[in-house]
Scaffold this motif. Structure first.
Motif, PDB file in Angstrom:
ATOM      1  N   ALA A 210      40.925  32.289  44.253  1.00 52.13           N
ATOM      2  CA  ALA A 210      40.226  33.558  44.102  1.00 52.13           C
ATOM      3  C   ALA A 210      40.902  34.324  42.975  1.00 52.13           C
ATOM      4  CB  ALA A 210      40.299  34.341  45.396  1.00 52.13           C
ATOM      5  N   PRO A 211      40.123  34.957  42.107  1.00 53.66           N
ATOM      6  CA  PRO A 211      40.736  35.640  40.980  1.00 53.66           C
ATOM      7  C   PRO A 211      41.723  36.700  41.458  1.00 53.66           C
ATOM      8  CG  PRO A 211      38.358  36.068  41.129  1.00 53.66           C
ATOM      9  CD  PRO A 211      38.695  35.053  42.179  1.00 53.66           C
ATOM     10  N   ALA A 212      42.876  36.731  40.814  1.00 54.03           N
ATOM     11  CA  ALA A 212      43.876  37.735  41.154  1.00 54.03           C
ATOM     12  C   ALA A 212      43.463  39.024  40.467  1.00 54.03           C
ATOM     13  CB  ALA A 212      45.247  37.291  40.684  1.00 54.03           C
ATOM     14  N   ALA A 213      42.392  39.603  40.976  1.00 56.75           N
ATOM     15  CA  ALA A 213      41.784  40.715  40.268  1.00 56.75           C
ATOM     16  C   ALA A 213      42.477  42.016  40.601  1.00 56.75           C
ATOM     17  CB  ALA A 213      40.312  40.813  40.650  1.00 56.75           C
ATOM     18  N   PRO A 214      42.902  42.718  39.585  1.00 58.08           N
ATOM     19  CA  PRO A 214      43.387  44.061  39.839  1.00 58.08           C
ATOM     20  C   PRO A 214      42.217  44.950  40.254  1.00 58.08           C
ATOM     21  CG  PRO A 214      43.293  43.621  37.481  1.00 58.08           C
ATOM     22  CD  PRO A 214      42.892  42.361  38.187  1.00 58.08           C
ATOM     23  N   ALA A 215      42.509  46.013  40.919  1.00 59.90           N
ATOM     24  CA  ALA A 215      41.431  46.890  41.377  1.00 59.90           C
ATOM     25  C   ALA A 215      40.691  47.493  40.191  1.00 59.90           C
ATOM     26  CB  ALA A 215      42.018  47.999  42.236  1.00 59.90           C
ATOM     27  N   THR A 216      39.370  47.639  40.357  1.00 59.65           N
ATOM     28  CA  THR A 216      38.604  48.334  39.333  1.00 59.65           C
ATOM     29  C   THR A 216      38.598  49.820  39.668  1.00 59.65           C
ATOM     30  OG1 THR A 216      36.562  48.151  40.575  1.00 59.65           O
ATOM     31  CG2 THR A 216      37.084  46.395  39.035  1.00 59.65           C
ATOM     32  N   GLY A 217      39.233  50.112  40.746  1.00 58.20           N
ATOM     33  CA  GLY A 217      39.258  51.479  41.209  1.00 58.20           C
ATOM     34  C   GLY A 217      40.171  52.280  40.344  1.00 58.20           C
ATOM     35  N   GLY A 218      40.811  53.184  40.807  1.00 53.97           N
ATOM     36  CA  GLY A 218      41.317  54.164  39.894  1.00 53.97           C
ATOM     37  C   GLY A 218      40.158  55.089  39.739  1.00 53.97           C
ATOM     38  N   ALA A 257      35.780  57.075  30.495  1.00 57.92           N
ATOM     39  CA  ALA A 257      35.234  57.071  31.850  1.00 57.92           C
ATOM     40  C   ALA A 257      36.280  56.687  32.888  1.00 57.92           C
ATOM     41  CB  ALA A 257      34.040  56.122  31.930  1.00 57.92           C
ATOM     42  N   SER A 258      37.356  56.044  32.449  1.00 57.13           N
ATOM     43  CA  SER A 258      38.447  55.686  33.356  1.00 57.13           C
ATOM     44  C   SER A 258      39.672  55.409  32.490  1.00 57.13           C
ATOM     45  CB  SER A 258      38.060  54.458  34.188  1.00 57.13           C
ATOM     46  OG  SER A 258      39.020  54.210  35.204  1.00 57.13           O
ATOM     47  N   ALA A 259      40.805  55.272  33.123  1.00 54.88           N
ATOM     48  CA  ALA A 259      42.019  54.972  32.364  1.00 54.88           C
ATOM     49  C   ALA A 259      41.924  53.588  31.752  1.00 54.88           C
ATOM     50  CB  ALA A 259      43.233  55.050  33.289  1.00 54.88           C
ATOM     51  N   GLY A 260      42.546  53.397  30.611  1.00 51.53           N
ATOM     52  CA  GLY A 260      42.504  52.083  29.978  1.00 51.53           C
ATOM     53  C   GLY A 260      43.171  52.126  28.622  1.00 51.53           C
ATOM     54  N   THR A 261      42.895  51.073  27.856  1.00 52.20           N
ATOM     55  CA  THR A 261      43.452  50.944  26.512  1.00 52.20           C
ATOM     56  C   THR A 261      42.312  50.853  25.509  1.00 52.20           C
ATOM     57  OG1 THR A 261      45.330  49.726  27.406  1.00 52.20           O
ATOM     58  CG2 THR A 261      44.953  49.554  25.028  1.00 52.20           C
ATOM     59  N   VAL A 262      42.380  51.660  24.481  1.00 49.18           N
ATOM     60  CA  VAL A 262      41.370  51.600  23.418  1.00 49.18           C
ATOM     61  C   VAL A 262      41.536  50.265  22.695  1.00 49.18           C
ATOM     62  CG1 VAL A 262      40.585  52.635  21.255  1.00 49.18           C
ATOM     63  CG2 VAL A 262      41.350  54.084  23.149  1.00 49.18           C
ATOM     64  N   THR A 263      40.458  49.481  22.618  1.00 47.93           N
ATOM     65  CA  THR A 263      40.554  48.182  21.943  1.00 47.93           C
ATOM     66  C   THR A 263      39.823  48.167  20.610  1.00 47.93           C
ATOM     67  OG1 THR A 263      38.674  47.387  23.222  1.00 47.93           O
ATOM     68  CG2 THR A 263      40.877  46.864  24.060  1.00 47.93           C
ATOM     69  N   GLU A 264      38.843  49.046  20.429  1.00 51.68           N
ATOM     70  CA  GLU A 264      38.124  49.068  19.149  1.00 51.68           C
ATOM     71  C   GLU A 264      37.736  50.493  18.792  1.00 51.68           C
ATOM     72  OE1 GLU A 264      34.764  46.382  18.753  1.00 51.68           O
ATOM     73  OE2 GLU A 264      35.738  44.908  20.044  1.00 51.68           O
ATOM     74  N   VAL A 265      37.891  50.828  17.524  1.00 52.98           N
ATOM     75  CA  VAL A 265      37.350  52.062  16.936  1.00 52.98           C
ATOM     76  C   VAL A 265      36.677  51.604  15.654  1.00 52.98           C
ATOM     77  CG1 VAL A 265      37.901  54.284  15.906  1.00 52.98           C
ATOM     78  CG2 VAL A 265      39.165  53.506  17.921  1.00 52.98           C
ATOM     79  N   HIS A 294      39.504  48.510  30.648  1.00 54.50           N
ATOM     80  CA  HIS A 294      40.072  49.031  31.887  1.00 54.50           C
ATOM     81  C   HIS A 294      40.603  47.882  32.727  1.00 54.50           C
ATOM     82  CE1 HIS A 294      37.913  52.689  30.740  1.00 54.50           C
ATOM     83  NE2 HIS A 294      36.841  51.932  30.570  1.00 54.50           N
ATOM     84  N   SER A 295      41.233  48.206  33.837  1.00 50.52           N
ATOM     85  CA  SER A 295      41.717  47.159  34.733  1.00 50.52           C
ATOM     86  C   SER A 295      40.522  46.454  35.373  1.00 50.52           C
ATOM     87  CB  SER A 295      42.626  47.757  35.802  1.00 50.52           C
ATOM     88  OG  SER A 295      41.879  48.623  36.623  1.00 50.52           O
ATOM     89  N   ILE A 343      31.437  43.725  32.546  1.00 49.82           N
ATOM     90  CA  ILE A 343      32.355  43.129  33.511  1.00 49.82           C
ATOM     91  C   ILE A 343      32.902  41.829  32.938  1.00 49.82           C
ATOM     92  CG2 ILE A 343      31.154  44.175  35.449  1.00 49.82           C
ATOM     93  CD1 ILE A 343      29.955  41.429  36.055  1.00 49.82           C
ATOM     94  N   ASN A 344      33.960  41.337  33.537  1.00 49.86           N
ATOM     95  CA  ASN A 344      34.622  40.104  33.067  1.00 49.86           C
ATOM     96  C   ASN A 344      34.937  40.191  31.573  1.00 49.86           C
ATOM     97  OD1 ASN A 344      34.449  38.966  35.639  1.00 49.86           O
ATOM     98  ND2 ASN A 344      32.402  38.176  35.236  1.00 49.86           N
ATOM     99  N   ALA A 345      35.370  41.354  31.144  1.00 51.25           N
ATOM    100  CA  ALA A 345      35.715  41.565  29.734  1.00 51.25           C
ATOM    101  C   ALA A 345      37.224  41.434  29.546  1.00 51.25           C
ATOM    102  CB  ALA A 345      35.262  42.965  29.310  1.00 51.25           C
ATOM    103  N   PRO A 346      37.709  41.105  28.334  1.00 51.65           N
ATOM    104  CA  PRO A 346      36.907  40.755  27.169  1.00 51.65           C
ATOM    105  C   PRO A 346      36.349  39.335  27.261  1.00 51.65           C
ATOM    106  CG  PRO A 346      39.253  40.563  26.651  1.00 51.65           C
ATOM    107  CD  PRO A 346      39.152  41.077  28.060  1.00 51.65           C
TER     108      PRO A 346
END
Ligand code: ZN
Length: 368
Positions: A210-218, A257-265, A294-295, A343-346
């Motif tokens: 099963a994917p060790a998925a971090p929560a999408t929550g936050g 919309a949620s915490a994360g890292t900017v990947t493209e400008v 995001h996570s 979803i399932n990005a990148p």
């Protein structure tokens, strides 16, 4: 409103098992920086099955056309090589002889039994029958797994296969079986109306674990508080529209919309035009945009900004942090935010875009 980005055409491969009779071609993985992902299909958003370290030998049965990979170590290609166990690797990372590899469709004579087996690998149609509450699509077959999407009652489903998970009593049956959807999420079969039973998830179409998925929550928050999105995700009139449009005014702050890292400008616009000017429906491109990772494999995209975003690639942002300002750059007829959720990005592409309106509602940040 419409967005044009360089997105590789893709053909997700249907595994044809067992392997054809011709000899497999020996080749070598060239991926010095990190192990190569072996996947269930011919695109990076298909389920990862295992990894192969740099220098690993592989045995290639045949090739299929798939996602264009332009950052490989050997070549730029949309060819994916099917290995003898039915899994796939991008040919961009494979060193091999010049001997031709057969296309998988044209694979050598297949025994009648194999044809029957191949025919059995199909998807099953289903419908959400939750009775009212949306059915939750999650990263693994249990109600504790991170939530990816809420599918309204009556939603048509494509069921890839079934996997055992948490036992659920629903409107259709009480069962521990969960259906895997094409984007790799799971819905309990207890709430799915269907004519046939999907096949069990096999070694090829099932993750090893099963994917060790971090929560999408936050925390999630509307990117344009106080403004409402209009429904418009993949409509009959505009099937390529893979986001939600939130009409607003030039200069209105756009929030992550949620915490994360900017990947493209990026300025994404048809050649000969500028993102620093008001766009038009006749110009292709989403103008000045920002992508945030995001996570949980979620990415969000914010298009048509009035000028270049005020954040930088690599910058960490908090939920609600201002990243840029509403405009009408690119393919746009009026100031608005074109907002996408993947979803399932990148990576992000049409294949893994989901309707932002129900997603945001599910995450207590309604935009509709
Ligand atoms: Zn749009």
């Amino acid at each position: 409103m419409r967005k044009i980005m360089s997105v590789a055409a893709l053909l997700l491969a249907v595994p044809l098992l067992p392997a054809p009779a011709h000899a497999a071609q020996a080749a070598t993985v060239v991926s010095p920086k990190r192990p190569l992902n072996v996947r269930a299909g011919s695109a990076v958003w298909t389920v990862p099955l295992r990894t192969l370290p740099h220098g690993s030998p592989v045995a290639i049965d045949c090739w299929v056309k798939g996602q264009l990979i332009n950052q490989g170590s050997v070549r730029v290609t949309d060819q994916w090589d099917r290995l003898t166990d039915g899994s796939y690797v991008s040919d961009a990372w494979i060193r091999r002889s010049d001997a031709p590899i057969p296309a998988c469709g044209a694979a050598a004579p297949v025994a009648p039994a194999a044809v029957a087996a191949a025919a059995a690998v199909t998807t099953t149609a289903g419908t959400v029958a939750s009775g009212g509450t949306p059915l939750k699509a999650r990263t693994a077959p249990a109600h504790t797994a991170p939530l990816i999407a809420a599918l309204p009652n009556g939603t048509a489903l494509t069921l890839v296969c079934q996997q055992q998970g948490e036992n659920i009593a629903g409107t259709q049956r009480t069962t521990a079986m969960w259906n895997r959807l094409p984007e790799g999420t799971y819905v309990s079969d207890a709430y799915v109306r269907r004519a046939a039973t999907p096949p069990p998830c096999t070694a090829v179409n099932q993750p090893v674990a099963a994917p060790a998925a971090p929560a999408t929550g936050g925390e999630w928050t509307s990117p344009l508080p106080g403004f409402r999105a209009r429904p418009g995700f993949r409509t009959a009139n505009n099937p390529n529209h893979i986001g939600a449009d939130i009409m607003s005014f030039t200069g209105t702050p756009i929030h992550a919309a949620s915490a994360g890292t900017v990947t493209e400008v990026v300025c994404n616009i048809e050649a000969g035009h500028s993102c620093d000017q008001t766009g038009s429906p006749s110009i292709g491109g989403c103008g000045w945009y920002v992508k945030v990772q995001h996570s949980g494999g979620i990415a969000t995209l914010y298009c048509h900004m009035v000028r270049k975003a005020i954040v930088q690639p690599g910058q960490k942002v908090k939920a609600g942090q201002v990243i840029g300002y509403v405009g009408s750059s690119g393919n746009s007829s009026a100031p608005h935010l074109h907002f996408e959720v993947h979803i399932n990005a990148p990576p992000t592409g049409p294949q893994n875009a989901i309707d932002p309106i129900p997603f945001m509602r599910t995450h207590n940040a309604s935009i509709g």
